[in-house]
Design a protein around this motif. Structure first.
Motif, PDB file in Angstrom:
ATOM      1  N   UNK A  55      48.205   8.726  24.559  1.00 40.73           N
ATOM      2  CA  UNK A  55      47.113   8.230  25.382  1.00 40.73           C
ATOM      3  C   UNK A  55      47.402   6.781  25.727  1.00 40.73           C
ATOM      4  N   UNK A  56      47.194   6.444  26.987  1.00 45.50           N
ATOM      5  CA  UNK A  56      47.438   5.065  27.375  1.00 45.50           C
ATOM      6  C   UNK A  56      46.985   4.784  28.790  1.00 45.50           C
ATOM      7  N   UNK A  57      47.220   3.548  29.154  1.00 45.82           N
ATOM      8  CA  UNK A  57      46.841   3.073  30.475  1.00 45.82           C
ATOM      9  C   UNK A  57      48.082   2.725  31.274  1.00 45.82           C
ATOM     10  N   UNK A  58      48.025   3.046  32.554  1.00 45.44           N
ATOM     11  CA  UNK A  58      48.971   2.513  33.528  1.00 45.44           C
ATOM     12  C   UNK A  58      48.130   1.644  34.452  1.00 45.44           C
ATOM     13  N   UNK A  73      54.432   8.191  21.624  1.00 40.31           N
ATOM     14  CA  UNK A  73      55.860   7.936  21.804  1.00 40.31           C
ATOM     15  C   UNK A  73      56.096   6.937  22.931  1.00 40.31           C
ATOM     16  N   UNK A  74      57.310   6.355  22.953  1.00 41.26           N
ATOM     17  CA  UNK A  74      57.661   5.457  24.049  1.00 41.26           C
ATOM     18  C   UNK A  74      57.457   6.193  25.365  1.00 41.26           C
ATOM     19  N   UNK A  75      57.203   5.423  26.439  1.00 41.47           N
ATOM     20  CA  UNK A  75      56.775   6.044  27.696  1.00 41.47           C
ATOM     21  C   UNK A  75      57.488   5.447  28.896  1.00 41.47           C
ATOM     22  N   UNK A 111      57.887  12.505  28.146  1.00 43.53           N
ATOM     23  CA  UNK A 111      57.890  13.090  26.814  1.00 43.53           C
ATOM     24  C   UNK A 111      58.106  14.595  26.960  1.00 43.53           C
ATOM     25  N   UNK A 112      59.238  15.101  26.512  1.00 41.42           N
ATOM     26  CA  UNK A 112      59.515  16.531  26.664  1.00 41.42           C
ATOM     27  C   UNK A 112      58.559  17.420  25.864  1.00 41.42           C
ATOM     28  N   UNK A 113      57.838  16.852  24.885  1.00 43.51           N
ATOM     29  CA  UNK A 113      56.893  17.633  24.091  1.00 43.51           C
ATOM     30  C   UNK A 113      55.521  17.755  24.748  1.00 43.51           C
TER      31      UNK A 113
END
Length: 163
Positions: A55-58, A73-75, A111-113
């Motif tokens: 979860x995050x913001x762009x 994970x890194x994005x 993220x491949x997952x």
């Protein structure tokens, strides 16, 4: 300001969101820096819902969406308007729910997952300021309940917290 989050994992989804929103209203503050509020908001969402893998913001700089505070994970660091789920939601100005990211044309595989996603655009004074991006490592993780409450959270953030 609350610094402990109460989470009821066994409650219905709507009840979990209602409890979270009540707490966000004391956790987030107009007096805090934007990065602080966005960081605590992402942490609160990740802590509340086991289905969230990222979860995050762009944030929008007038040209691109760039990576802001997140949990997971890194994005990807930059997304063009109209690209992927985030860029599509930003360009259309509406929430996008994707039950299976493999079936979304132009999905960006950071993220491949990641299996499903919901993205809520954020506007302040009718100007795009960014998107809230929420991913799950399970298919069909997000629905109209998530949409309703995530939009409510973004509305609170943009109307009451962000200057």
């Amino acid at each position: 300001m609350a610094e402990v989050l109460e989470v009821k994992k066994d409650a219905q989804l709507s009840e979990q969101y209602e409890l979270l929103i009540k707490q966000l209203k004391s956790l987030l503050s107009k007096e805090e820096r934007l990065i602080t509020n966005l960081s605590n908001l992402t942490a609160a969402l990740k802590q509340t819902f086991d289905k969230i893998s990222w979860v995050g913001f762009y944030l929008f700089d007038g040209e691109i969406l760039y990576l802001g505070p997140f949990q997971g994970k890194v994005a990807c660091t930059k997304i063009k308007l109209g690209s992927g789920v985030c860029g599509t939601a930003a360009e259309k100005g509406e929430t996008v729910i994707v039950p299976d990211v493999n079936k979304f044309p132009g999905h960006i595989f950071c993220d491949p997952d990641s299996k499903s996603e919901i993205v809520v655009p954020m506007f302040k004074n009718n100007k795009l300021i960014g998107v809230l991006d929420v991913d799950s490592d399970s298919f069909n993780s997000f629905d109209e309940t998530d949409k309703k409450y995530l939009e409510e959270i973004v509305k609170f953030l943009t109307e009451e917290i962000i200057n």
